[in-house]
Each structure stands twice: as C-alpha cells, then as structure tokens.
Design an enzyme around this catalytic site. Structure first.
Site, PDB file in Angstrom:
ATOM      1  N   ASP A  49      28.364  80.951  13.125  1.00 43.53           N
ATOM      2  CA  ASP A  49      27.073  81.141  12.453  1.00 43.53           C
ATOM      3  C   ASP A  49      26.396  79.813  12.101  1.00 43.53           C
ATOM      4  O   ASP A  49      25.174  79.694  12.174  1.00 43.53           O
ATOM      5  CB  ASP A  49      27.239  81.994  11.180  1.00 43.53           C
ATOM      6  CG  ASP A  49      27.220  83.486  11.511  1.00 43.53           C
ATOM      7  OD1 ASP A  49      27.361  83.827  12.711  1.00 43.53           O
ATOM      8  OD2 ASP A  49      27.072  84.299  10.581  1.00 43.53           O
ATOM      9  N   ASN A  92      24.611  86.553  16.641  1.00 39.08           N
ATOM     10  CA  ASN A  92      24.628  87.660  15.680  1.00 39.08           C
ATOM     11  C   ASN A  92      24.570  87.104  14.261  1.00 39.08           C
ATOM     12  O   ASN A  92      25.134  87.665  13.338  1.00 39.08           O
ATOM     13  CB  ASN A  92      25.900  88.504  15.884  1.00 39.08           C
ATOM     14  CG  ASN A  92      25.769  89.892  15.254  1.00 39.08           C
ATOM     15  OD1 ASN A  92      24.676  90.292  14.840  1.00 39.08           O
ATOM     16  ND2 ASN A  92      26.871  90.616  15.174  1.00 39.08           N
ATOM     17  N   ASP A 320      30.207  92.374   0.867  1.00 37.98           N
ATOM     18  CA  ASP A 320      31.129  91.820   1.868  1.00 37.98           C
ATOM     19  C   ASP A 320      32.573  91.845   1.378  1.00 37.98           C
ATOM     20  O   ASP A 320      33.473  92.326   2.064  1.00 37.98           O
ATOM     21  CB  ASP A 320      30.739  90.378   2.231  1.00 37.98           C
ATOM     22  CG  ASP A 320      29.515  90.356   3.146  1.00 37.98           C
ATOM     23  OD1 ASP A 320      29.042  91.454   3.511  1.00 37.98           O
ATOM     24  OD2 ASP A 320      29.046  89.259   3.478  1.00 37.98           O
ATOM     25  N   GLU A 348      27.215  93.523  10.684  1.00 36.71           N
ATOM     26  CA  GLU A 348      27.664  93.181  12.032  1.00 36.71           C
ATOM     27  C   GLU A 348      27.973  94.438  12.856  1.00 36.71           C
ATOM     28  O   GLU A 348      27.823  94.463  14.062  1.00 36.71           O
ATOM     29  CB  GLU A 348      28.900  92.277  11.964  1.00 36.71           C
ATOM     30  CG  GLU A 348      28.584  90.812  11.707  1.00 36.71           C
ATOM     31  CD  GLU A 348      28.288  90.466  10.251  1.00 36.71           C
ATOM     32  OE1 GLU A 348      27.993  91.382   9.451  1.00 36.71           O
ATOM     33  OE2 GLU A 348      28.337  89.263   9.917  1.00 36.71           O
ATOM     34  N   HIS A 395      33.849  89.963  12.218  1.00 36.80           N
ATOM     35  CA  HIS A 395      34.857  89.073  11.639  1.00 36.80           C
ATOM     36  C   HIS A 395      35.556  89.686  10.438  1.00 36.80           C
ATOM     37  O   HIS A 395      36.769  89.562  10.276  1.00 36.80           O
ATOM     38  CB  HIS A 395      34.201  87.738  11.253  1.00 36.80           C
ATOM     39  CG  HIS A 395      33.009  87.866  10.343  1.00 36.80           C
ATOM     40  ND1 HIS A 395      32.778  87.035   9.292  1.00 36.80           N
ATOM     41  CD2 HIS A 395      31.979  88.755  10.310  1.00 36.80           C
ATOM     42  CE1 HIS A 395      31.664  87.381   8.672  1.00 36.80           C
ATOM     43  NE2 HIS A 395      31.162  88.418   9.276  1.00 36.80           N
ATOM     44  N   ARG A 396      34.797  90.380   9.585  1.00 35.73           N
ATOM     45  CA  ARG A 396      35.424  90.904   8.358  1.00 35.73           C
ATOM     46  C   ARG A 396      36.369  92.069   8.645  1.00 35.73           C
ATOM     47  O   ARG A 396      37.342  92.274   7.923  1.00 35.73           O
ATOM     48  CB  ARG A 396      34.366  91.303   7.334  1.00 35.73           C
ATOM     49  CG  ARG A 396      33.505  90.126   6.920  1.00 35.73           C
ATOM     50  CD  ARG A 396      32.947  90.206   5.526  1.00 35.73           C
ATOM     51  NE  ARG A 396      32.052  89.080   5.346  1.00 35.73           N
ATOM     52  CZ  ARG A 396      32.444  87.835   5.083  1.00 35.73           C
ATOM     53  NH1 ARG A 396      33.716  87.572   4.926  1.00 35.73           N
ATOM     54  NH2 ARG A 396      31.566  86.861   4.971  1.00 35.73           N
ATOM     55  N   LYS A 421      33.233  83.776  13.706  1.00 43.19           N
ATOM     56  CA  LYS A 421      31.881  83.840  13.125  1.00 43.19           C
ATOM     57  C   LYS A 421      31.816  83.066  11.812  1.00 43.19           C
ATOM     58  O   LYS A 421      30.842  82.372  11.531  1.00 43.19           O
ATOM     59  CB  LYS A 421      31.500  85.304  12.898  1.00 43.19           C
ATOM     60  CG  LYS A 421      30.052  85.506  12.468  1.00 43.19           C
ATOM     61  CD  LYS A 421      29.695  86.977  12.486  1.00 43.19           C
ATOM     62  CE  LYS A 421      28.194  87.190  12.581  1.00 43.19           C
ATOM     63  NZ  LYS A 421      27.466  86.831  11.394  1.00 43.19           N
TER      64      LYS A 421
END
Ligand code: DC
Length: 652
Positions: A49, A92, A320, A348, A395-396, A421
């Site tokens: 990112d 993204n 998040d 995402e 990613h999370r 990311k």
C-alpha cells in the site's frame, strides 16, 4: 507460495517490533507531498500500500527519496501537484485511492485512476458527489459510483457547505479533509464539510485531523458532523515525522498473548497512540486478558483463569482490529457477537461473508447478518484440524486466521503472501512469538551438541548451535586482526557476521570454516569473546531470528535464561566429569588424535571452574530447567529422555 501450513501451536510469548502504521504512513506521505518544505518521515511502513502511494507521488512530480532504514525524504510541492496529466494504477490501496482522488480533483489537471478488479467494486460515489459540489470534474470510466475514474480540470468554488455521507467509509471524509486546504489556500476562503448520516470509524478521522495539524492546518469541528477548514493556510512540513507502529497489526500478537499464555509485547505503539485501533486492548481486557501499557509498548497475557470471556459488543470504532476478535471468539467461553460492522462488506473483500465462511471451516457455528456476526464454538470440543483457510486477497483474513493454530490444530493458510499489503514479514513475526523453543545447556563435553542436534532432527525443528556463533566471531576477529579484548571492535564484527549455515557446513565470507572453528585456538578465542557483554548483545537478535516454525532447538550457555527466557522446555544436560573425559578421549582417538585421559580430566575440571566463575553468562542451571544426568546414558537414551521431557511439558 500458494499456501502456508501452520503446525499445531500451544503457546505464544515474546516481543514483536511493529511495522509502521498504514494509516499514518500513507496520510503522512500525501501531506508531506502537498506541503511546503522537506519532510523526513521515519519508520514508514514498507508494504504494497505504501509502495503504491510512493510511486503515485513520483508520477505526480513529487521528489521522494529513500534514506534507508525505512526513512524517506519527501520534497513537498507546496500546493497542487505539478504534473498535470497522468494515469495512475493504485492496486487495492484504499488509503491511496480515496485521498489521491480528492487531491487530484483539486489539482487542475487531467488524470485517470484505476486499480485491481476488487478496487473497482469498492464504492467511491459519496466522495465523487462531495467533490462535484465544489465544481470538480470527476467522471466514472466503468460503473457509476465506482473506480476507475477520470478527472479533468475545472473551476472550483467553495461557497456552500460540502455534504458527504459518513456511513459507508470514513475514508471519503478523510480524503476531502486532506485535499480541501489546496483550494482554501488558493481562494483565501474557508470550507465547511457537513457529514450526512452517522459517521463510522471516527478514530480514523482523528488520525487525519491530528496529522493535518502536524502539517499546520488545524480543522475546527463541531462534534462529528461539521468540519471547518481554515482560509488561506497551506500545509507546512513539520520537519521530521515519526510513524507509530501499526495498531491494527498489533492486534494479532496481542490476541495471541491473550489466547495462548503470553506475555506477548508489541513495541512501537503505546498508551499515547493517535491510532484508534489501540482501543482493541479494551476489548481484549473485557475478555479477561491481562494488559499492560507503556509509552511505547503494549503487552497482553491470558486471563488468570486461563479462559477468555465471551462478548457482545459494538465494534464500529475499530472495524479492522475487530476482525481479530472474530477469530479470538473461537477461544471464548460462549457465543460472541460483533455488532455495527457493516463497513466490513466494502473492504478488501466482503469481510462478513468471508469471516463466516472460514470460521465455519474450523467447526464454529456462525450467524451472519447485514451488520453483525455471531460466532460460537462447541465446548469443550476442539477446532476442526486441517482447515484450509481462503484469504480472499485480504491481508487481514490471512493474519487473523493464523491465530486458529493456537488451538493446537494444524491450519492451512491459502495465498499467505497477501499479507504484503500491510505486513510483508507477518508470518516470520508470528513464528517469532509462537514457534516452540527447546533450550539445552550443560557443561563442556556433556554431549549437549550431539543430543540437541538429534532432538532437533527428531522433532523436525530448526537447530541453533549458539557456540558456533561465538567461535565464528572469534575466528573473524583473528582474521581481521582485531584484538579479542577490543570489545567494541569485536561486537561490531559480531553484529554483521558474514556467516552462513548450509547443512553441516559453516561458512564465513564463503570460506568453509567448519573445521577451522573447532581448533583449540578458536575454542579459546570463543571463550574470550563470549565474556564481552557487547558481543553477547550484538548476537542476540541473530540468535532470536532462529525461532521459526515449526520450532527450534537452541543449544548453549544462555539459551534458557537470556535468549529464550520463555522457552517451552529447558534442559540442563550434564554428566560426571569422568564420563565427560572418557567421551572426549574416545572422540579424539576416533579422529586419530592421541590423547591422555588424566590431562583431559584436569582440563575439564579447570574449564568447569572457569565457566562457573565467569561474571558474564556463567554456566548455571536455570531454576526452571529439567536436569538430565547422562553419565549412564548413551546418546540414544539421552535423546529419548529429552524428547520425553518435551512431550511432558506439552501435556501429551
Ligand atoms: O559450545 P561451544 O564450545 O561451541 O562454545 C564456544 C564458546 O562460547 C564457549 O566458551 C562457551 C561460549 N558460549 C557462550 O558463552 N554462550 C553460548 N550461548 C554458547 C557458547
């Protein structure tokens, strides 16, 4: 790598240095670019990112220069971007796409912005509507309300308050807030933003306002519904800016500490953080986890009772980090409900749907609503082993689900590289607090080296022969002509030791030194450099880096006390001095070296006395180490004894 298999894990403890915050990194880069003056940004996140943002800024005519060590120098352009025509591909990265859209719409040029297919499914209409109210010319190149976008130069006006919806993504408001000073400065007029609907993710707006103020633009606000950007003030560089560690990334490690013993400490964020996600620890504490916070660290441990409490709570303020709690719910003593998380659906991936699907693979019962999720796990039945977790290029998802392995079940994470990311080294960091460590120490000639290597082989673990690092340091110093008592000189060498391990062979600067480090000269040199505290400190990180999945057997003096004080199993291997002298004698004879038992015996007695009397890292048995006397054991029995101890501490 298409998947990563995590072995069953039982315990998490250790220290993690966090990567820089994504939110702070990308906001700081943009503000530094628009500001007058040069900004040095330290501890910038190194991830997909931020790469997207850096390369976009370069394309737009901003000079950005790496200073090494995650520090960057940004030469601000002091207003709108100088390049007036560009096409940008922004992957993204929402934290690049939204703010750049706003800043470019107010830059008086012609631009096209696009991203990966998922980016083209993430709404941006509310931001475009806001920008159009001040006369900006922003058009859709695909579907209405979604990227890709085309921006053209237009004459701007800021006479009426700009209305923007706050209930889909707070990034729209952030984008407008950060871009508007461009017009307010030029027109000499202030601007007002009116938030329509309930503003979600408020803490992210606080980060935005906080950073804008650092760059000299103080926004007045009336609650969370009206914001006023002052007239005639442009951004000015604050000079040097430190990026805090990423609080959302911290959530995985803190949760690991809460789930699996702990203590796990994250460094880089603390009680004065400007990131809303630090409030994640309040939720962990509500689950019973024991939390300690300092200025620059947070530490989490499991509840005293051992069992995490179930929860039913609103997580709008930490969307998040709340994903981490959805997985922590697998370890709670009842059904857990996460409420007010509708924004998950436009991230995402559709995170509510993805989370529900993958949690079910682990055996959880999941109820999914428009804006909530309830997770329950049948107790006391264990999670389903060998779940193959899909990560949806999110990613999370990958980071959260690594925690499931702490239930002692093997878990497969598909497409693990999506963590790049925001956290390219995530799995190494996860391993550094979860990989089991077996620490083995003992006196000279106790056979600890041979036993440790065989135990590592039997368990399929990595192996650290820490003595070889001291031997290599001594050899490197002798070869470089550095005196062995020159503490600073030897420590500098140790910190950057050009050593590599290739199976049984050990190399220094590509030279095979496997035999050279075993000479008497090197042994005596090693014991000298090992007595220098600065040398020991210089080798610490290098030794800790050996802690990788599926586990590590670490052999040597301070493995259980200093290097891995929280090792799962600690073993002190010894034998009577006579037995050790006999073993050494046999070893030498086998090698064709003539030797005399009486001399060897005396040597060992003297060495034992020196080792025990040493002021730095003396040979001593850790209080929590298991004592193994191998006087009457052959190697095979000694190895089996150690393996039994490892199984014992795991309780199976
Ligand atoms: O185990 P070894 O003989 O290869 O160790 C070489 C030297 O380094 C010896 O003097 C002990 C010392 N050493 C140490 O101080 N700390 C360790 N963790 C390992 C070895």
């Amino acid at each position: 790598m298409s998947y990563l298999d995590l072995s069953p894990l039982h315990h998490a403890a250790g220290i993690v240095r966090l990567p820089g915050s994504k939110s702070i990194s990308n906001r700081s880069l943009l503000l530094a670019a628009l500001a007058s003056g040069t900004t040095e940004i330290r501890d910038l996140l190194d991830s997909d990112d931020t790469c997207v943002m850096l390369s976009a800024l370069r394309t737009l005519g901003v000079e950005v220069q790496s200073l090494g060590n995650d520090a960057w120098r940004v030469t601000g352009v002091g207003g709108p971007f100088p390049v007036k025509q560009a096409e940008l591909f922004l992957g993204n990265a929402g934290t690049a796409f939204r703010p750049l859209t706003a800043a470019l719409a107010l830059s008086g040029g012609h631009y096209k912005l696009s991203g990966v297919p998922r980016m083209h499914e993430r709404p941006i209409g509310d931001l475009v509507d806001g920008l159009r109210q001040i006369g900006a010319d922003v058009g859709y190149l695909g579907s209405n309300g979604f990227p890709p976008l085309e921006i053209s130069s237009a004459s701007l006006r800021i006479d009426a308050p700009i209305k923007v919806r706050g209930d889909v993504s707070s990034q729209f408001l952030t984008a407008l807030l950060m871009a508007l000073p461009l017009v307010c400065q030029e027109k000499g007029r202030s601007a007002e933003i009116e938030v329509v609907g309930e503003l979600i993710s408020k803490p992210y707006i606080e980060i935005t306002l906080n950073l804008m103020a650092r760059f000299g633009v103080v926004v007045e606000r009336d609650g969370w519904s009206r914001f006023r950007i002052p007239a005639g003030i442009g951004y000015r560089s604050p000079g040097i800016l430190h990026v805090e560690g990423d609080a959302s990334s911290a959530s995985y490690f803190l949760a690991a500490g809460a789930i699996a013993g702990g203590p796990v400490r994250v460094e880089g964020v603390g009680r004065n953080s400007i990131q809303g996600d630090v409030r994640f620890v309040e939720s962990l504490a509500a689950m019973g986890a024991r939390i300690e916070m300092g200025d620059n660290f947070i530490e989490a441990r499991a509840p005293a009772s051992g069992k995490l409490r179930a929860f039913d709570a609103d997580f709008n303020h930490i969307p998040d980090a709340a994903m981490t709690l959805a997985v922590a719910a697998l370890f709670a003593n009842g059904p857990c409900t996460l409420r007010n998380i509708a924004s998950w659906r436009v991230k995402e991936t559709d995170r509510i749907a993805a989370m529900a699907t993958e949690l079910r693979k682990l055996g959880a019962t999941v109820e999914e609503g428009v804006d909530f999720l309830t997770v329950s796990t049948p107790h006391p039945s264990p999670l389903t082993p060998h779940a193959s977790i899909d990560t949806y290029d999110d990613h999370r998802m990958a980071m959260c689900f690594s925690l499931a392995s702490l239930a002692g079940v093997p878990v497969r994470i598909n497409d693990p590289n999506c963590v790049a990311k925001t956290f390219p080294d995530y799995f190494a960091a996860f391993a550094s607090i979860t990989a089991p460590v077996v620490a083995i120490d003992g006196p000279s000639a106790s056979g600890k080296g041979t036993v440790a290597a065989r135990v590592a082989q039997a368990l399929g673990y990595h192996y650290l022969d820490s003595g070889s690092l001291y031997r290599l340091t001594a050899l490197a110093a002798m070869r470089a002509g550095i005196a062995l008592d020159d503490e600073a000189g030897v420590a500098a060498l140790a910190a950057a030791l050009p050593a590599s391990f290739d199976g049984e062979r050990i190399r220094l600067d590509n030279d095979d030194v496997t035999d050279a480090i075993r000479t008497e000269e090197c042994s005596s040199g090693a014991s000298k450099v090992a007595a220098l505290p600065a040398v020991r400190a210089a080798l610490l990180d290098r030794q800790r880096a050996y802690r990788q999945l599926p586990g590590l057997v670490a052999e040597g003096r301070d493995m259980g006390s200093v290097v891995f004080p929280l090792a799962e199993a600690k073993i002190f291997l010894t034998a009577s001095v006579e037995a050790r002298a006999n073993r050494r004698h046999k070893q030498l004879i086998d090698k064709g070296v003539s030797a005399n038992i009486a001399n060897l015996l005396q040597d060992l007695r003297e060495r034992d006395a020196r080792d025990a009397a040493r002021s730095v890292a003396p040979l001593q048995q850790c209080a929590d180490a298991v004592f193994v006397d191998t006087t009457n054991m052959d190697i095979g029995v000694a190895v089996d004894t150690v393996l039994d101890i490892v199984r014992d501490v795991r309780g199976h």
